[in-house]
Design an enzyme around this catalytic site. Sequence first.
Site, PDB file in Angstrom:
ATOM      1  N   THR A 133      58.564  63.350 109.695  1.00  0.00           N
ATOM      2  CA  THR A 133      59.060  63.171 111.059  1.00  0.00           C
ATOM      3  C   THR A 133      59.506  61.717 111.190  1.00  0.00           C
ATOM      4  O   THR A 133      58.672  60.804 111.213  1.00  0.00           O
ATOM      5  CB  THR A 133      57.975  63.473 112.104  1.00  0.00           C
ATOM      6  OG1 THR A 133      57.403  64.750 111.810  1.00  0.00           O
ATOM      7  CG2 THR A 133      58.564  63.487 113.501  1.00  0.00           C
TER       8      THR A 133
ATOM      9  N   LYS B  18      62.166  68.334 116.860  1.00  0.00           N
ATOM     10  CA  LYS B  18      60.800  67.930 116.473  1.00  0.00           C
ATOM     11  C   LYS B  18      60.291  66.795 117.361  1.00  0.00           C
ATOM     12  O   LYS B  18      59.109  66.771 117.760  1.00  0.00           O
ATOM     13  CB  LYS B  18      60.796  67.501 114.998  1.00  0.00           C
ATOM     14  CG  LYS B  18      59.497  66.898 114.493  1.00  0.00           C
ATOM     15  CD  LYS B  18      58.365  67.894 114.441  1.00  0.00           C
ATOM     16  CE  LYS B  18      57.104  67.235 113.878  1.00  0.00           C
ATOM     17  NZ  LYS B  18      55.935  68.118 113.994  1.00  0.00           N
TER      18      LYS B  18
ATOM     19  N   LYS C 168      53.748  57.220 116.668  1.00  0.00           N
ATOM     20  CA  LYS C 168      55.081  57.057 116.064  1.00  0.00           C
ATOM     21  C   LYS C 168      56.063  58.098 116.622  1.00  0.00           C
ATOM     22  O   LYS C 168      57.170  57.781 117.029  1.00  0.00           O
ATOM     23  CB  LYS C 168      54.922  57.203 114.546  1.00  0.00           C
ATOM     24  CG  LYS C 168      56.189  57.303 113.774  1.00  0.00           C
ATOM     25  CD  LYS C 168      56.280  58.354 112.701  1.00  0.00           C
ATOM     26  CE  LYS C 168      55.332  59.438 112.465  1.00  0.00           C
ATOM     27  NZ  LYS C 168      55.831  60.637 111.850  1.00  0.00           N
TER      28      LYS C 168
END
Length: 289
Positions: A96, A171, A240
Amino acid sequence: MRKVAFLGLGLMGRGMALNVLKAGYDLSVWNRSPGKAAPLVDAGAKAADSPAEAVRDADVIVTIVGDDDASEAVWLGDDGVLQGAKPGAIAIESTTVSHGWMVKLGDACTEAGLRFLDCPVTGGPPGAQSGQLTMLVGGEADVLDGARPVLESYAKRIYHFGPVGAGTAYKLIVNTIGAVQAAAVAEGMMVAKAAGLPLDLVAEALGSGSVASPMTAYIAPRMAKNEHEEVRFAAKWRSKDAGYGVAMAHELDCAVPAFEYVADLFARTVDAGLGARNESAIQRLIENG
Ligand SMILES: NC(=O)c1ccc[n+]([C@@H]2O[C@H](COP(=O)([O-])OP(=O)(O)OC[C@H]3O[C@@H](n4cnc5c(N)ncnc54)[C@H](OP(=O)(O)O)[C@@H]3O)[C@@H](O)[C@H]2O)c1
């Protein structure tokens, strides 16, 4: 398409790579800390000393490391993937990363003659182990068709969202929503405790009622016990993702105050030294004001 290279053998990568082996592929693996390759080698994989070496003859290359910096090091660094991959290989980034980096990486791989997919995943380590992940794909349909047999060794669903970057856009949305849910459950648990409610029962009820979700069902029991040592998804990675999610929203001129607030809560969780704990450790930050 029998040769696969798998780079990044953390909580997610080790289960995914084992399922590639079980599906009968000739597998080479690499991990920054080499010791994590041992279970894969025991199961029949070849361990390489660098990403370039791991991908040398690979038809399909999959990476799942930490963040943008890790992705850049693995793909573009000295001895990185682009130093060893053969033209025509399918290159899959499942880390990701930020939307901007994923698009840049796709361009770099295409210029190097590779066929690129962005392919972040959901389902966590249990899904990686059981081969039940969901793949969130961006890229050309024919490249996805070429990759499908490998992806199906660890995925039960494959969603194709559009061109390179589209899987990552989705995502980052879903993971930032997950951050909001985690923070909301932490606040709810704090209020439940102040109200004298039985926390195990609150967790059970949250996991089956109208706000139940896989996130609520998994995180509420951990918060009921205030127990965050066993890591399923590290707080630093949730932080993050929420940060990348907010950055993408801003690039798209979307006002996202709830996302911003929660991204800041997760950033402060990491600053408080809780980044390596499970993401549920946001509870500690919330309880301490
Ligand atoms: N855990 C989940 O539930 C989940 C679900 C979906 C997606 N993800 C995403 O999948 C990725 C991996 O997550 P994870 O939970 O497997 O994390 P993890 O257990 O912390 O593993 C991280 C992996 O990245 C490697 N790495 C980190 N920095 C690196 C660098 N600079 N250069 C090379 N390798 C580097 C680590 O190598 P070392 O072993 O040397 O540290 C390790 O192999 C992350 O992007 C995460 O957001 C996680």
